[in-house]
Design an enzyme around this catalytic site. Sequence first.
Site, PDB file in Angstrom:
ATOM      1  N   VAL A  19      33.543  49.149  25.664  1.00  0.00           N
ATOM      2  CA  VAL A  19      32.628  50.597  25.309  1.00  0.00           C
ATOM      3  C   VAL A  19      31.923  50.027  23.809  1.00  0.00           C
ATOM      4  O   VAL A  19      30.973  50.456  23.679  1.00  0.00           O
ATOM      5  CB  VAL A  19      33.579  51.711  25.221  1.00  0.00           C
ATOM      6  CG1 VAL A  19      32.743  52.977  24.591  1.00  0.00           C
ATOM      7  CG2 VAL A  19      33.985  51.963  26.357  1.00  0.00           C
ATOM      8  N   CYS A 381      32.881  54.315  51.067  1.00  0.00           N
ATOM      9  CA  CYS A 381      33.270  53.329  51.428  1.00  0.00           C
ATOM     10  C   CYS A 381      34.530  53.289  52.641  1.00  0.00           C
ATOM     11  O   CYS A 381      34.384  53.758  53.399  1.00  0.00           O
ATOM     12  CB  CYS A 381      33.379  51.923  50.530  1.00  0.00           C
ATOM     13  SG  CYS A 381      33.098  50.540  51.110  1.00  0.00           S
ATOM     14  N   HIS A 507      28.478  52.402  47.897  1.00  0.00           N
ATOM     15  CA  HIS A 507      29.028  53.001  46.705  1.00  0.00           C
ATOM     16  C   HIS A 507      28.025  53.666  45.746  1.00  0.00           C
ATOM     17  O   HIS A 507      27.562  52.691  44.987  1.00  0.00           O
ATOM     18  CB  HIS A 507      29.669  51.698  45.924  1.00  0.00           C
ATOM     19  CG  HIS A 507      31.053  50.970  46.650  1.00  0.00           C
ATOM     20  ND1 HIS A 507      32.186  51.640  46.220  1.00  0.00           N
ATOM     21  CD2 HIS A 507      30.836  50.260  47.734  1.00  0.00           C
ATOM     22  CE1 HIS A 507      32.877  50.905  46.811  1.00  0.00           C
ATOM     23  NE2 HIS A 507      32.387  50.170  47.741  1.00  0.00           N
ATOM     24  N   GLU A 509      28.328  55.147  43.229  1.00  0.00           N
ATOM     25  CA  GLU A 509      28.708  55.171  41.922  1.00  0.00           C
ATOM     26  C   GLU A 509      28.219  54.313  40.980  1.00  0.00           C
ATOM     27  O   GLU A 509      28.139  54.509  39.677  1.00  0.00           O
ATOM     28  CB  GLU A 509      30.355  55.451  41.955  1.00  0.00           C
ATOM     29  CG  GLU A 509      31.120  54.097  42.076  1.00  0.00           C
ATOM     30  CD  GLU A 509      31.401  53.884  43.492  1.00  0.00           C
ATOM     31  OE1 GLU A 509      30.506  54.182  44.472  1.00  0.00           O
ATOM     32  OE2 GLU A 509      32.063  52.835  44.022  1.00  0.00           O
TER      33      GLU A 509
HETATM   34  N1  GLN Z   1      38.317  47.869  53.409  1.00  0.00           N
HETATM   35  C1  GLN Z   1      37.013  48.371  53.628  1.00  0.00           C
HETATM   36  C2  GLN Z   1      36.041  47.321  54.344  1.00  0.00           C
HETATM   37  O1  GLN Z   1      36.344  46.193  53.774  1.00  0.00           O
HETATM   38  C3  GLN Z   1      36.351  49.109  52.611  1.00  0.00           C
HETATM   39  C4  GLN Z   1      36.191  48.536  51.292  1.00  0.00           C
HETATM   40  C5  GLN Z   1      35.633  49.647  50.044  1.00  0.00           C
HETATM   41  O2  GLN Z   1      36.193  50.678  50.069  1.00  0.00           O
HETATM   42  N2  GLN Z   1      35.109  48.839  49.324  1.00  0.00           N
HETATM   43  O3  GLN Z   1      35.249  47.354  54.857  1.00  0.00           O
END
Ligand code: GLN
Length: 533
Positions: A19, A381, A507, A509
């Site tokens: 940070v 995900c 993702h 985020e």
């Molecule tokens: N395990 C899952 C996959 O490989 C999800 C991966 C994750 O949440 N980044 O597709």
Amino acid sequence: MPKYVFVTGGVLSSVGKGVVSASIGRILKARGLRVTAIKVDPYLNVDAGTMSPFAHGEVFVTYDGGETDLDLGHYERFLDVELSRDNNITSGQIYHAVISRERRGEYLGQTVQLIPHVTDEIKDRIRSSSGGADVSVVEIGGTVGDYEQLPFLEAIRQMRIEEGAENTAYIHVALVPKLWSTGELKTKPLQHSVVELRRIGIQPDIIIARSQEPLPDDIRKKVALFANVPFGAIFASYDVDTMYRVPKMLESQGFGEYLTRLLRLDGRQEPRWDEWDAYLSKWDNAVRSVKVVMCGKYVKLRDSYISIVEAVTHAAVHLGVRPIFKWCDSDLVEKEPARIWDYADADALIVLPGFGRRGTEGMIEGVRLAREEGIPFLGICFGMQLAIVEFARNVAGLRGANSEELDPETPHPVVHLAPEQRHVDAYGGTMILGNKEVELVPGTLAHGLYGASTTVERHRHRYEVNLDYLPMLVERGLIVSGWRRDSRKVEIVELRGHPYFVASQFHPEFRSRPTRPAPLFLGLLKAAIEPRK
Ligand code: GLN
């Protein structure tokens, strides 16, 4: 030619060096400088992708599919830039490159050694990853005194000779603890860590003491004397309520002026903090709070989901509220499903990313609670894949439905290994990774939130929704609101007749910024502050 700010850490790890490094970058950026940041990790893994989230926290995914240290997330959020995989340098990469070169015969006749071959490779990488910047902030992971850090310290020592004193700054961040028995601030550990740095030829230019509270002048004097730096070069990074306060905290001590003078970058643009201040004042004025339940399998180490925590916070602050996180350990819920009711008072619920079987039945209970009780929900995900499993089992009536990852024998593999993954045998860096373009379906929640027909988001997965089951799920009310552009893959799903039920294969985020919250989080938080029906 870029100038280099090298950041080292002393006494112990986890004192917020990442940070502080990100904050230094922001202080320079506020003066109109182009800034990049590099994290050096002395471990032998080639990247962070194969390490346990319990040990190292989140794996931060870059646009180009790098699986990197979570500090890159801090750099991206503070600097509002997109960094590449090359911004995370590890010993594994360095040795791999040197040994491969040796095998190709490129050092023919030479004895290949730590100095100069390994240190040259380190310097080359630092330089090539700093291209195009006015200043490159290079954070050396670990703590001064670690054996594995030595080649990196040696490399940055050499860089001062090669780049010139006015083009390099050494900043040492070290803990100044408060003794529990007497309440005294103790500087001795910091002094020792500076001695350790000097022993290998680095005299820090600036010391940032990590402390609980601002440093009194007598302590600063003492640190200056023993660390052999001017009084004005001692700054404090003390505890604050939000990490986004750190740049202004250092700035108010005159840090920016001091550093830019040192690097002969002073007298340029007056620092501009309007955007940053706007975020902080929203944070300060946020009175109401929202309760966000985070349901996942790595909740024992909160850093496992740091970008998600930040993305929720950005969205909440943008809406004038502050998030209170409540952590739901899916392992415990799996063992005792009734525990999920402890989380029924959530204003929002997120089912988190993850890998492997353990705890997944608990995560599925989390999805069910959110769906049935009308709690605003975001699945990320793995969270999306488990939302599909929950819907298949409990709405579409497919008994025993599961993801192939969790039950290879399932009668209904509603989530299965992506076809292009079937021939992958190596483990590291082989998932579906990084930026992919997503097409948003008009008329859906997702389309409205993005306000666009396409977007680009970052990925890290091997499994995906099995299209054979999709018609059945759609018939029961599942809506696909995002499709991968380059191949037919489900990217976002949602449900109608629910305050907010959205899940994404990507993702969201990683692209959230304090000044620019990510759409799917904004949607979640908007729904969370609405009164519950
Ligand atoms: N395990 C899952 C996959 O490989 C999800 C991966 C994750 O949440 N980044 O597709």
